[in-house]
Write a protein that holds these residues in place. Sequence first.
Motif, mmCIF file in Angstrom:
data_model
loop_
_atom_site.group_PDB
_atom_site.id
_atom_site.type_symbol
_atom_site.label_atom_id
_atom_site.label_comp_id
_atom_site.label_asym_id
_atom_site.label_seq_id
_atom_site.Cartn_x
_atom_site.Cartn_y
_atom_site.Cartn_z
ATOM 1 N N SER A 144 0.857 -1.187 0.000
ATOM 2 C CA SER A 144 0.000 0.000 0.000
ATOM 3 C C SER A 144 0.892 1.236 0.000
ATOM 4 C CB SER A 144 -0.886 -0.010 1.232
ATOM 5 O OG SER A 144 -0.089 -0.210 2.384
ATOM 6 N N ARG A 170 10.289 5.862 8.905
ATOM 7 C CA ARG A 170 10.439 5.506 7.495
ATOM 8 C C ARG A 170 11.519 6.451 6.987
ATOM 9 N NH1 ARG A 170 9.172 1.220 5.104
ATOM 10 N NH2 ARG A 170 8.816 2.175 3.072
ATOM 11 N N ILE A 194 12.754 0.773 15.349
ATOM 12 C CA ILE A 194 12.465 1.610 14.185
ATOM 13 C C ILE A 194 12.380 3.050 14.663
ATOM 14 C CG2 ILE A 194 10.687 2.216 12.470
ATOM 15 C CD1 ILE A 194 11.662 -0.423 11.713
ATOM 16 N N THR A 214 14.503 -2.015 3.412
ATOM 17 C CA THR A 214 13.108 -1.945 3.874
ATOM 18 C C THR A 214 12.508 -0.550 3.745
ATOM 19 O OG1 THR A 214 13.776 -1.390 6.122
ATOM 20 C CG2 THR A 214 13.557 -3.740 5.594
ATOM 21 N N GLN A 232 11.151 -2.970 18.537
ATOM 22 C CA GLN A 232 10.449 -3.858 17.597
ATOM 23 C C GLN A 232 10.965 -5.285 17.730
ATOM 24 O OE1 GLN A 232 10.844 -0.662 17.052
ATOM 25 N NE2 GLN A 232 8.912 0.024 16.199
ATOM 26 N N LYS A 241 -1.815 2.966 8.791
ATOM 27 C CA LYS A 241 -0.651 3.782 9.172
ATOM 28 C C LYS A 241 -0.996 5.262 9.002
ATOM 29 C CE LYS A 241 2.193 0.453 6.864
ATOM 30 N NZ LYS A 241 2.008 -0.657 7.760
ATOM 31 N N GLY A 252 7.339 -5.775 10.595
ATOM 32 C CA GLY A 252 7.527 -6.540 9.369
ATOM 33 C C GLY A 252 6.965 -5.752 8.217
ATOM 34 N N MET A 253 6.881 -6.380 7.075
ATOM 35 C CA MET A 253 6.303 -5.715 5.917
ATOM 36 C C MET A 253 5.814 -6.739 4.901
ATOM 37 S SD MET A 253 9.866 -3.974 4.643
ATOM 38 C CE MET A 253 9.006 -2.814 3.622
ATOM 39 N N THR A 254 4.930 -6.276 4.024
ATOM 40 C CA THR A 254 4.359 -7.144 2.996
ATOM 41 C C THR A 254 5.457 -7.934 2.287
ATOM 42 O OG1 THR A 254 2.617 -5.511 2.734
ATOM 43 C CG2 THR A 254 2.852 -7.108 0.960
ATOM 44 N N GLU A 255 6.563 -7.273 1.986
ATOM 45 C CA GLU A 255 7.673 -7.912 1.263
ATOM 46 C C GLU A 255 8.330 -9.015 2.087
ATOM 47 O OE1 GLU A 255 7.027 -4.736 1.373
ATOM 48 O OE2 GLU A 255 7.683 -3.643 -0.402
ATOM 49 N N THR A 285 -3.810 0.476 5.394
ATOM 50 C CA THR A 285 -3.428 -0.534 6.389
ATOM 51 C C THR A 285 -3.248 0.100 7.770
ATOM 52 O OG1 THR A 285 -1.148 -0.342 5.646
ATOM 53 C CG2 THR A 285 -2.382 -2.229 4.818
ATOM 54 N N GLY A 291 2.567 -3.216 12.339
ATOM 55 C CA GLY A 291 2.037 -2.386 11.248
ATOM 56 C C GLY A 291 2.414 -0.934 11.438
ATOM 57 N N SER A 292 2.451 -0.483 12.691
ATOM 58 C CA SER A 292 2.938 0.850 13.082
ATOM 59 C C SER A 292 3.512 0.658 14.474
ATOM 60 C CB SER A 292 1.810 1.869 13.186
ATOM 61 O OG SER A 292 1.170 2.038 11.967
ATOM 62 N N ALA A 293 4.271 1.660 14.935
ATOM 63 C CA ALA A 293 4.894 1.511 16.256
ATOM 64 C C ALA A 293 3.824 1.446 17.349
ATOM 65 C CB ALA A 293 5.818 2.684 16.498
ATOM 66 N N ASP A 331 12.952 1.531 5.978
ATOM 67 C CA ASP A 331 12.851 1.970 7.371
ATOM 68 C C ASP A 331 14.230 2.372 7.880
ATOM 69 O OD1 ASP A 331 10.110 1.590 7.777
ATOM 70 O OD2 ASP A 331 10.393 -0.554 8.081
HETATM 71 P P1 AMP Z 1 3.123 -3.082 5.245
HETATM 72 O O1 AMP Z 1 3.853 -3.660 4.128
HETATM 73 O O2 AMP Z 1 1.859 -2.386 4.856
HETATM 74 O O3 AMP Z 1 2.899 -4.078 6.323
HETATM 75 O O4 AMP Z 1 4.022 -1.915 5.843
HETATM 76 C C1 AMP Z 1 5.324 -2.166 6.304
HETATM 77 C C2 AMP Z 1 5.859 -0.956 7.006
HETATM 78 O O5 AMP Z 1 5.082 -0.667 8.177
HETATM 79 C C3 AMP Z 1 7.256 -1.145 7.555
HETATM 80 O O6 AMP Z 1 8.231 -0.976 6.558
HETATM 81 C C4 AMP Z 1 7.306 -0.080 8.642
HETATM 82 O O7 AMP Z 1 7.556 1.203 8.102
HETATM 83 C C5 AMP Z 1 5.894 -0.096 9.187
HETATM 84 N N1 AMP Z 1 5.831 -0.916 10.399
HETATM 85 C C6 AMP Z 1 5.402 -2.187 10.519
HETATM 86 N N2 AMP Z 1 5.468 -2.589 11.798
HETATM 87 C C7 AMP Z 1 5.962 -1.561 12.517
HETATM 88 C C8 AMP Z 1 6.291 -1.354 13.890
HETATM 89 N N3 AMP Z 1 6.091 -2.280 14.812
HETATM 90 N N4 AMP Z 1 6.811 -0.164 14.253
HETATM 91 C C9 AMP Z 1 7.020 0.815 13.331
HETATM 92 N N5 AMP Z 1 6.723 0.685 12.029
HETATM 93 C C10 AMP Z 1 6.199 -0.489 11.623
#
Ligand code: AMP
Length: 542
Positions: free
Chosen positions: A186, A431, A428, A414, A358, A522, A326-329, A520, A303-305, A416
């Motif tokens: 996203s 971004r 983290i 990433t 994290q 954020k 984590g992330m979609t990738e 998602t 997904g976010s902090a 990040d």
């Molecule tokens: P998505 O692919 O939509 O899951 O987004 C991934 C991105 O969400 C990561 O590269 C981070 O920037 C952010 N993200 C996911 N988990 C966290 C977390 N626990 N703390 C801070 N940022 C996060």
Amino acid sequence: MLGLMQDWPLLCHRIIEHAAKYHGTREVITRSVEGPIHRTNYAEIHARALKVSQSLERDGIKLGDRVATIAWNTWRHLEVWYGVMGIGAICHTVNPRLFPEQIAWIINHAQDRTVITDLTFVPVLEKIAGSLPSVERYIVLTDKAHMPNTTLKNAVAYEDWIAASDGKFQWKTFDENTAAAMCYTSGTTGDPKGVLYSHRSNVLHALMANSKDALGTSASDTMLPVVPLFHANSWGIAFSAPSMGTKLVMPGPKLDGASVYELLETEKVTHTAGVPTVWLMLLNHMASNKLTLPHLRMVVCGGSAMPRSMIKSFLDMGTEVRHAWGMTEMSPLGTLATLKPPFAERSGEERLDVLQTQGYPPFGVQMKITDDAGKELPWDGKTFGRLKVSGPAIAKAYFRVDANILDEDGYFDTGDVSTIDGHGYMRITDRSKDVIKSGGEWISSIDLENLAVAHPAVAEAAVIGVHHPKWDERPLLIVQLKEGQKASREDILSFMEGKIAKWWMPDDVAFVEGIPHTATGKILKTALRDQFKSYSFPNAAA
Ligand code: AMP
């Protein structure tokens, strides 16, 4: 010399076969889109997933074809999930919270042949269907009684569609590197990018997710994934829960505090997973109604902090938290914060310090931080760098994009920015696009946001860098107050004072009615930067 072990490809559908055989009576409970609570089990889901495969084959869907789902977490979605993968087709989970034009772009890019949708999304699909030439048929996840009159091409009610198959069907065996599923990121800038998971990567990720220090469930636990299947495979739960025989509670379309609370309470849920905004709604609902959740043992949050104040609220009610990144990738789990020795003994604020990171990766993920030139930076818990990762469940390329996304050591950037400490705990800070560059030094917007939301009157906070003539950029704190609460700029700044370095203090506070979010959950910083593009600091002349 090769080993003499069996050639047993790691295929996703083997997970639901295993669940049906050894945990067949374990329940899967759903708040259905039609309304009532629906109860089924892994044996029935397996049997009906076979009918899905048979019905897809009848429709001419073959190995490698893409089948889109636009659907909430329900038992039917799970049946489709395994039914599509069982014939080597690719289950493409589309995020319905995207704008209709983005949904159309993604379906066209993926060239989906079939779209399987919940009732909720029939109207939006009717609007864009004319621009989706690759789609041959729409299947609506409902029964005849609830099937709407629709203009969607070859539309059929799911229950009628699978009723035409007898379920006497054998799933296929193929190479474990065959694509199984796809999910578009996203991204807030540029076109969405397709991440294409393989059977092997999904199974390996499920095994990683199953460990006690990861999602931490077992056959005797109950998991409620608030995180949708369309948000990075519901963080692996749709694979890991059946693989262990964990009872599943699916929230369907209702993710508000009261609805999630009701399911957590009535189904005696032990584990749940979701983004911070979901937990904010749950905690507010519980606080205003003086409710408890004695059975809930663990909240996975990512997904976010996860703000420190939120971690504390859960610990105070006797629930453990597992902050995950984590992330979609990455399929998507990258790191999880558990208290390994010597931190297990820590208490109070020192315990929160560790839980708020994290965390560190499970086996199967490697990390490094580098500077912009790619030089590795030290793991001292202080130095910020670009976070890069490698592993067997991490993307090496995007679907139909001809560009190398790995560095010379095979690591994926990433996007990040983080620190890593000597014990491997990663934190983290931003971004890379959001980090605030003040006088050549970096300020973490996430640290400032976490601190601001701990103020009792603050519902949500976002920090963006705004141009400053002397420092290049300085932090602007944007605050949404809790309903009925009051706080001034000075109240909030004096609450933050002394808790962070002086030069990190925001130069100003702006109050807004609502903070925008991505599909998602954020904070949508691009929209905030746009909203405040003509803002200038009162001290800008200094
Ligand atoms: P998505 O692919 O939509 O899951 O987004 C991934 C991105 O969400 C990561 O590269 C981070 O920037 C952010 N993200 C996911 N988990 C966290 C977390 N626990 N703390 C801070 N940022 C996060």
